[in-house]
Design a protein around this motif. Structure first.
Motif, PDB file in Angstrom:
ATOM      1  N   GLU A  80       0.997  -1.104  -0.067  1.00  0.00           N
ATOM      2  CA  GLU A  80      -0.101  -0.029  -0.294  1.00  0.00           C
ATOM      3  C   GLU A  80       0.468   0.870  -0.092  1.00  0.00           C
ATOM      4  OE1 GLU A  80      -1.478   0.544   4.339  1.00  0.00           O
ATOM      5  OE2 GLU A  80      -2.599  -0.417   3.510  1.00  0.00           O
ATOM      6  N   CYS A  81       0.130   2.519  -0.887  1.00  0.00           N
ATOM      7  CA  CYS A  81       1.588   3.675  -0.759  1.00  0.00           C
ATOM      8  C   CYS A  81       1.704   4.447   0.868  1.00  0.00           C
ATOM      9  CB  CYS A  81       0.597   4.502  -1.684  1.00  0.00           C
ATOM     10  SG  CYS A  81       1.317   6.178  -1.227  1.00  0.00           S
ATOM     11  N   ARG A  83       1.440   7.178   1.797  1.00  0.00           N
ATOM     12  CA  ARG A  83       1.180   7.880   2.301  1.00  0.00           C
ATOM     13  C   ARG A  83      -0.536   7.722   1.862  1.00  0.00           C
ATOM     14  NH1 ARG A  83       4.601  12.597  -1.833  1.00  0.00           N
ATOM     15  NH2 ARG A  83       6.516  12.064  -0.760  1.00  0.00           N
ATOM     16  N   CYS A  84      -0.861   7.542   0.642  1.00  0.00           N
ATOM     17  CA  CYS A  84      -2.429   7.596   1.070  1.00  0.00           C
ATOM     18  C   CYS A  84      -2.920   6.290   1.246  1.00  0.00           C
ATOM     19  CB  CYS A  84      -3.147   7.871  -0.563  1.00  0.00           C
ATOM     20  SG  CYS A  84      -2.951   6.158  -2.007  1.00  0.00           S
ATOM     21  N   ILE A  88      -1.235  -0.622  -3.873  1.00  0.00           N
ATOM     22  CA  ILE A  88      -0.482  -0.660  -5.117  1.00  0.00           C
ATOM     23  C   ILE A  88      -0.041  -1.425  -5.617  1.00  0.00           C
ATOM     24  CG2 ILE A  88       1.977  -0.233  -5.695  1.00  0.00           C
ATOM     25  CD1 ILE A  88       2.085   2.074  -3.561  1.00  0.00           C
ATOM     26  N   LEU A 139       5.382   4.516  -2.801  1.00  0.00           N
ATOM     27  CA  LEU A 139       4.388   5.224  -3.425  1.00  0.00           C
ATOM     28  C   LEU A 139       3.405   4.755  -4.408  1.00  0.00           C
ATOM     29  CD1 LEU A 139       6.066   8.469  -3.036  1.00  0.00           C
ATOM     30  CD2 LEU A 139       4.399   7.716  -1.464  1.00  0.00           C
ATOM     31  N   CYS A 140       2.246   4.753  -4.625  1.00  0.00           N
ATOM     32  CA  CYS A 140       1.497   5.079  -5.972  1.00  0.00           C
ATOM     33  C   CYS A 140       1.333   5.821  -6.406  1.00  0.00           C
ATOM     34  CB  CYS A 140      -0.531   4.902  -5.681  1.00  0.00           C
ATOM     35  SG  CYS A 140      -0.475   6.753  -5.395  1.00  0.00           S
ATOM     36  N   GLN A 141       2.340   7.070  -6.745  1.00  0.00           N
ATOM     37  CA  GLN A 141       2.375   7.329  -7.584  1.00  0.00           C
ATOM     38  C   GLN A 141       4.165   8.289  -7.533  1.00  0.00           C
ATOM     39  OE1 GLN A 141      -1.501   8.957  -8.970  1.00  0.00           O
ATOM     40  NE2 GLN A 141      -1.568  11.144  -8.068  1.00  0.00           N
ATOM     41  N   CYS A 144       2.738  11.608  -4.746  1.00  0.00           N
ATOM     42  CA  CYS A 144       0.941  11.130  -4.202  1.00  0.00           C
ATOM     43  C   CYS A 144       0.839  12.414  -3.280  1.00  0.00           C
ATOM     44  CB  CYS A 144       1.043   9.815  -3.707  1.00  0.00           C
ATOM     45  SG  CYS A 144      -0.237   9.476  -2.644  1.00  0.00           S
TER      46      CYS A 144
END
Ligand SMILES: [Zn+2]
Ligand SMILES: [Zn+2]
Length: 183
Positions: A80-81, A83-84, A88, A139-141, A144
């Motif tokens: 999982e990301c 941050r958010c 992922i 991170l997902c991006q 993020c």
């Protein structure tokens, strides 16, 4: 064979048997297969899900000192990301290039991988590479936006999100008035 000569878990799908390769230098064998991932490849936040497929595309080559394994192992990494907290999932291609010394070969390098009998174990190699490649903070991006520290909303979905001003109580009254009008 005594157990001490064969400590490898031969049922492990990442243990390859090289019996049919033979020891004639230059002999070659291609392996293209999916095997289930073992447990514990990765960290708490991101890793290779146990039993998910590892796609092996390898060439085994008999050389004087042992068996040279080269090719790729493709794994799916999930987590999982940081941050958010959104899930992922990404593919990771690991380059494999390793010489497994025959038993009894004197290595200059004591860290060298070794065969056990006619078997070689890819797991330590793949595990090390996966761990090296895994991001410390997934991170997902790249950029993020994370979660709103006030309400926990996902700021990627709602970039304009703000708590700049505490909601004016009069707006609350107006909202109440509006719903009264609707009724
Ligand atoms: Zn994210
Ligand atoms: Zn918020």
């Amino acid at each position: 064979m005594s157990p001490s000569e064969r400590p490898l878990d031969r049922r492990s799908p990442l243990v390859l048997d090289t019996h049919d390769l033979g020891r004639r230098a230059g002999a070659m064998k291609e392996i293209v297969t999916d095997v289930p991932a073992p447990d514990g490849m990765g960290s708490d936040v991101i890793g290779v899900p146990p039993a998910s497929p590892i796609a092996l595309e390898l060439r085994l080559e008999s050389v004087v000192e042992g068996v040279l394994v080269s090719g790729t192992a493709t794994v799916t990494v999930a987590g999982e990301c940081g941050r958010c907290l959104e899930p992922i999932e990404q593919e990771l291609v690991i380059d494999v290039q390793e010489l497994y010394l025959y038993p009894g070969m004197e290595p200059d390098d004591t860290d060298a991988s070794r065969m056990e009998g006619e078997a070689l174990d890819l797991e330590p190699l793949i595990r090390d590479e996966v761990v090296l490649e895994l991001p410390f903070m997934p991170l997902c991006q790249e950029d993020c936006a994370g979660l709103c520290p006030t309400c926990g909303a996902n700021l990627n979905a709602d970039p304009e999100h703000t708590h700049g001003d505490v909601i004016d109580p009069r707006w609350g009254d107006l909202a109440g008035w509006q719903s009264a009008q609707d009724n």
